[in-house]
Design a protein around this motif. Structure first.
Motif, PDB file in Angstrom:
ATOM      1  N   ASP A 120       0.834  -1.214   0.000  1.00 31.99           N
ATOM      2  CA  ASP A 120       0.000   0.000   0.000  1.00 31.99           C
ATOM      3  C   ASP A 120       0.865   1.259   0.000  1.00 31.99           C
ATOM      4  OD1 ASP A 120      -2.084  -1.773   0.265  1.00 31.99           O
ATOM      5  OD2 ASP A 120      -2.936  -0.828   2.039  1.00 31.99           O
ATOM      6  N   ARG A 121       1.860   1.289   0.873  1.00 31.11           N
ATOM      7  CA  ARG A 121       2.717   2.480   0.974  1.00 31.11           C
ATOM      8  C   ARG A 121       3.438   2.745  -0.351  1.00 31.11           C
ATOM      9  NH1 ARG A 121       2.613   4.267   5.971  1.00 31.11           N
ATOM     10  NH2 ARG A 121       2.404   2.760   7.642  1.00 31.11           N
ATOM     11  N   LEU A 122       3.929   1.670  -0.966  1.00 30.00           N
ATOM     12  CA  LEU A 122       4.657   1.836  -2.228  1.00 30.00           C
ATOM     13  C   LEU A 122       3.727   2.241  -3.369  1.00 30.00           C
ATOM     14  CD1 LEU A 122       7.100  -1.208  -2.007  1.00 30.00           C
ATOM     15  CD2 LEU A 122       7.665   1.224  -1.726  1.00 30.00           C
ATOM     16  N   MET A 123       2.525   1.673  -3.411  1.00 30.01           N
ATOM     17  CA  MET A 123       1.604   1.947  -4.516  1.00 30.01           C
ATOM     18  C   MET A 123       0.815   3.241  -4.350  1.00 30.01           C
ATOM     19  SD  MET A 123       0.203  -1.848  -5.524  1.00 30.01           S
ATOM     20  CE  MET A 123      -0.863  -1.189  -6.797  1.00 30.01           C
ATOM     21  N   TYR A 124       0.405   3.550  -3.129  1.00 34.15           N
ATOM     22  CA  TYR A 124      -0.526   4.663  -2.913  1.00 34.15           C
ATOM     23  C   TYR A 124       0.012   5.774  -2.015  1.00 34.15           C
ATOM     24  CZ  TYR A 124      -3.416   0.629  -4.178  1.00 34.15           C
ATOM     25  OH  TYR A 124      -3.906  -0.498  -4.767  1.00 34.15           O
ATOM     26  N   GLY A 125       1.070   5.505  -1.278  1.00 36.50           N
ATOM     27  CA  GLY A 125       1.591   6.494  -0.344  1.00 36.50           C
ATOM     28  C   GLY A 125       0.899   6.473   1.005  1.00 36.50           C
ATOM     29  N   HIS A 126      -0.014   5.535   1.200  1.00 36.79           N
ATOM     30  CA  HIS A 126      -0.736   5.386   2.458  1.00 36.79           C
ATOM     31  C   HIS A 126      -1.233   3.942   2.561  1.00 36.79           C
ATOM     32  CE1 HIS A 126      -3.770   6.691  -0.573  1.00 36.79           C
ATOM     33  NE2 HIS A 126      -4.357   5.594  -0.132  1.00 36.79           N
ATOM     34  N   VAL A 127      -1.656   3.574   3.754  1.00 33.61           N
ATOM     35  CA  VAL A 127      -2.226   2.246   3.971  1.00 33.61           C
ATOM     36  C   VAL A 127      -3.745   2.366   3.936  1.00 33.61           C
ATOM     37  CG1 VAL A 127      -2.462   0.351   5.640  1.00 33.61           C
ATOM     38  CG2 VAL A 127      -0.240   1.456   5.314  1.00 33.61           C
ATOM     39  N   ILE A 128      -4.393   1.418   3.287  1.00 30.32           N
ATOM     40  CA  ILE A 128      -5.852   1.394   3.188  1.00 30.32           C
ATOM     41  C   ILE A 128      -6.400   0.642   4.405  1.00 30.32           C
ATOM     42  CG2 ILE A 128      -7.819   0.526   1.871  1.00 30.32           C
ATOM     43  CD1 ILE A 128      -5.926   0.770  -0.634  1.00 30.32           C
ATOM     44  N   ASP A 129      -7.244   1.301   5.180  1.00 26.47           N
ATOM     45  CA  ASP A 129      -7.907   0.694   6.337  1.00 26.47           C
ATOM     46  C   ASP A 129      -9.402   0.714   6.098  1.00 26.47           C
ATOM     47  OD1 ASP A 129      -5.586   0.149   7.852  1.00 26.47           O
ATOM     48  OD2 ASP A 129      -5.543   2.197   8.624  1.00 26.47           O
ATOM     49  N   PHE A 130     -10.116  -0.256   6.689  1.00 24.56           N
ATOM     50  CA  PHE A 130     -11.553  -0.302   6.421  1.00 24.56           C
ATOM     51  C   PHE A 130     -12.387  -0.957   7.514  1.00 24.56           C
ATOM     52  CE2 PHE A 130      -9.514  -3.911   4.441  1.00 24.56           C
ATOM     53  CZ  PHE A 130     -10.292  -4.986   4.843  1.00 24.56           C
ATOM     54  N   LEU A 131     -11.795  -1.571   8.498  1.00 20.57           N
ATOM     55  CA  LEU A 131     -12.560  -2.213   9.571  1.00 20.57           C
ATOM     56  C   LEU A 131     -12.710  -1.228  10.727  1.00 20.57           C
ATOM     57  CD1 LEU A 131     -10.734  -5.650   9.414  1.00 20.57           C
ATOM     58  CD2 LEU A 131     -12.981  -5.095   8.462  1.00 20.57           C
TER      59      LEU A 131
END
Length: 166
Positions: free
Chosen positions: A119-130
């Motif tokens: 996530d960090r490499l692809m988007y610059g942030h981590v995707i959270d959802f729970l």
């Protein structure tokens, strides 16, 4: 009793099986994140129960959004830490591949670290959802990778406690 003995046994299991477990964690983590980003827009929530939502949020920091409001340098800092952790954990798994409980913990941590690193490499942030909550108090949102890291850390601690007793 057989399960406990089997689970903590020092026999069998090469590095490949542990890396396979880590790969399954990465796969589950990425599939769930992709699914949520396809269904929801940023900040949108779907109520599931009276204490749980699925909500799309981004975390530019670390656990509990630590350092998330900094100027962007934290992305590279946490990426570097994750890469170092992946190298160290892979080395430890290879060195101790027969220690099942120890390697279960490390494999779960490894899978979670790689999932969030992607996530960090692809988007610059981590995707959270729970999103778990009580009334208006919300626990910080998290993801499958975070769950694997926590479970892995618990197994690692359990292994250490078992070894310290013997």
């Amino acid at each position: 009793m057989a399960n406990r003995k089997h689970f903590s046994s020092n026999s069998g299991g090469g590095i490949g099986s542990w890396l396979g477990i880590a790969a399954i964690v990465v796969l589950l983590d990425q599939i769930t994140k992709i699914t949520v980003t396809q269904i929801l827009s940023y900040g949108q929530a779907i109520g599931v129960t009276s204490f749980f939502n699925i909500v799309l949020v981004y975390n530019k920091g670390a656990a509990f959004s630590f350092l998330s409001n900094q100027g962007g340098w934290q992305r590279y800092f946490f990426t570097g830490i994750a890469i170092a952790a992946v190298i160290l954990i892979t080395y430890l798994i290879k060195k101790h591949a027969g220690k099942r409980l120890f390697c279960w913990g490390l494999a779960l941590i490894l899978g979670g670290a790689v999932g969030n690193l992607i996530d960090r490499l692809m988007y610059g942030h981590v995707i959270d959802f729970l999103d778990f909550y009580v009334k208006t108090w919300h626990w910080p949102a998290f993801n499958v990778a975070d769950m694997a890291i926590c479970l892995g850390a618990g197994l690692y601690i359990l292994d250490e406690l078992r070894r310290s007793k013997s």
